[in-house]
Scaffold this active site. Structure first.
Site, PDB file in Angstrom:
ATOM      1  N   ARG B 227      40.451  44.870  23.360  1.00 18.40           N
ATOM      2  CA  ARG B 227      40.026  44.372  21.694  1.00 18.40           C
ATOM      3  C   ARG B 227      38.779  43.920  22.182  1.00 18.40           C
ATOM      4  O   ARG B 227      38.353  43.082  23.241  1.00 18.40           O
ATOM      5  CB  ARG B 227      40.416  43.248  21.771  1.00 18.40           C
ATOM      6  N   HIS B 275      37.351  53.948  20.209  1.00 16.31           N
ATOM      7  CA  HIS B 275      38.026  53.148  19.799  1.00 16.31           C
ATOM      8  C   HIS B 275      39.886  54.609  20.032  1.00 16.31           C
ATOM      9  O   HIS B 275      40.428  54.541  18.963  1.00 16.31           O
ATOM     10  CB  HIS B 275      38.585  52.270  18.852  1.00 16.31           C
TER      11      HIS B 275
END
Lengths: 312, 312
Positions: B227, B275
């Site tokens: 993250r 991502h």
């Protein structure tokens, strides 16, 4: 026991300390020397000192009391055909070498798998491309000796379906094994990544040639940390030209260092590495040599004895 | 059972077929819909449709008969703080996601390990550089949840010494586990490669900051597929500037897509990936959703229920 270090004076500084340490560790009394009267030598630690292609012309005949020639190299094709070599010959099967080979093979297989060259070339923009999973990417492992089996199992452990191939039938846990000419075709027809870890013998020369390369799915990646002669260079260049082969990573060549005018250097889809995958690691390899010297002293069977008829 | 697909119309074409197939495979009778009277909905398949940072403002209050919110994402930080969400929330633990994460982490760890960027930049010359063995390259795995444990074990299986760290004590076979603030220091002091797979919670924000980055051996590589908020961006840029951090491969960011003016884009030692590491794979993830729907029907405990106090 008098043991001759016959791997060249230039290698002596790298090997002397690890060999003496391993000999001490094994509790052996050994006179390790760089030079000796051949008749007094009981074992030789050997590597070719001649870097050119072909069989070495070292003369083993005078070593009449030598009971073992312990190669520091895994590949013995430069010595196995030497007619003067009548002593038992042992290949190096070095755990450090195996780990180094796993590092090379897994590193370059992952590079092909996750499309790393594209990732690095496009890392200036947010462009989502999701590669297939390892479980959807069949890998062919040509050669199921100590190195091929270890690398194949490392890849299988990461989730790749691994198809193994060897000339004669083998059974390696975690790898779907095939053999013989028909087996090679079955393996190559499925493989998106092909790793070559066959020994170099007359029977394995040009294992990848115009015909066998045509069996691959279009765009397959080739990784050759085995031996140069396993691939027909011209056929590989032609397959790269048509896109049949998408990318080739080559660590070994028919002539090393690879001559500056060889087309591999300039090809955008070829990566040349300087024969680093099978670099023997002195610390771990010296322990293997010491173990064979202990076996020699104790009259036990030597490890990794080369089958001269098979050539490895 | 009426189940609402609340992950956005744009995702419906990707998910409808795999979900219906998994529901059939599990032998369930389910009315899977894109739109429904909230009071009739018994379970929701959910992903945030709002790509910006912060908590979603989706209103879960009208779903008074909904007994489970099944996230299609592994990370739930955008929804766990939503006050209207009182229904049980399940994270996605997708075997396909785990495999994809292993592919990403192992791929980029091997890239750092074998020095692939240097290999590719110098592949026009015969320059022998032998990297250390995997067994000589300690890797830190920060986060030992399902993904961290699986990636850590994959790396351990390749021979890397893997040092694991989590906030509370854990025990993962094959990984030397540490925890708490003192444990973090012990792990980072040894790690040449650091992988971040911690959940994003107030307690994990800026886990890598100026102080903790200074504990690393000089030149360490950072891989963050976890993250964005786990890293203090300014501190990382400063550490890259001094060479304290040699290379950073970042898949997640505080704002996604990463804004075009962010200094990460232009930094030569930063690789930005969009991502992709935790991209959920519909085929395998749909089976996990179907299994939880079956458990709901049969009154069995749901899998992967989020602990709301912990935030994951």
């Amino acid at each position: 026991m008098k043991v001759l270090f016959a791997a060249g004076e230039s290698r002596w500084p790298i090997w002397e300390a690890p060999l003496r340490a391993a000999i001490d560790e094994a509790g052996l009394e050994i006179d390790l020397v760089l030079d000796a009267d051949p008749a007094e030598v009981e074992a030789m630690i050997y590597a070719p000192t001649n870097a050119s292609a072909g069989t070495t012309n070292d003369d083993f005949a005078p070593y009449v009391n030598c009971r073992a020639v312990l190669s520091l190299w895994a590949g013995v094709e430069k010595i196995v055909g030497n007619q003067s070599l009548t002593q038992p010959l042992c290949r190096m099967v070095d755990p450090g070498l195996t780990q180094g080979m796993i590092d090379y093979v897994v590193g370059h297989a992952m590079r092909a798998h996750i499309g790393l060259d594209r990732v690095l070339a496009t890392q200036d923009r947010w462009e989502v491309v999701v590669p297939p999973l390892a479980s959807e990417r069949p890998v062919a492992m040509l050669g199921l000796g100590a190195l091929g089996a270890a690398c194949g199992q490392a890849l299988a452990g990461l989730g790749f379906p691994v198809l193994g191939w060897s000339r004669t039938a083998k059974d390696v846990p975690g790898i779907t094994c095939h053999h013989g000419p028909e087996g090679l075709r079955r393996v190559l027809e499925q493989a998106q990544i092909v790793v070559l870890l066959l020994p170099s013998t007359p029977g394995t020369e040009n294992t990848l040639n115009a015909e066998t390369l045509s069996w691959l799915p279009k765009g397959a990646a080739i990784i050759n940390p085995g031996r140069g002669p396993l691939i027909d260079d011209e056929a590989l260049l032609a397959a790269l030209e048509t896109g049949q082969v998408g990318q080739a990573t080559l660590d070994v060549f028919r002539i090393e260092p690879l001559p500056q005018d060889h087309p591999f250097w300039a090809h955008p889809n070829v990566t040349v590495t300087p024969h680093i995958a099978a670099e023997t690691r002195p610390t771990s390899a010296a322990r293997v040599v010491a173990e064979n010297l202990r076996r020699l002293r104790d009259g036990e069977p030597l490890l990794h004895v080369v089958n001269r008829a098979e050539g490895y």
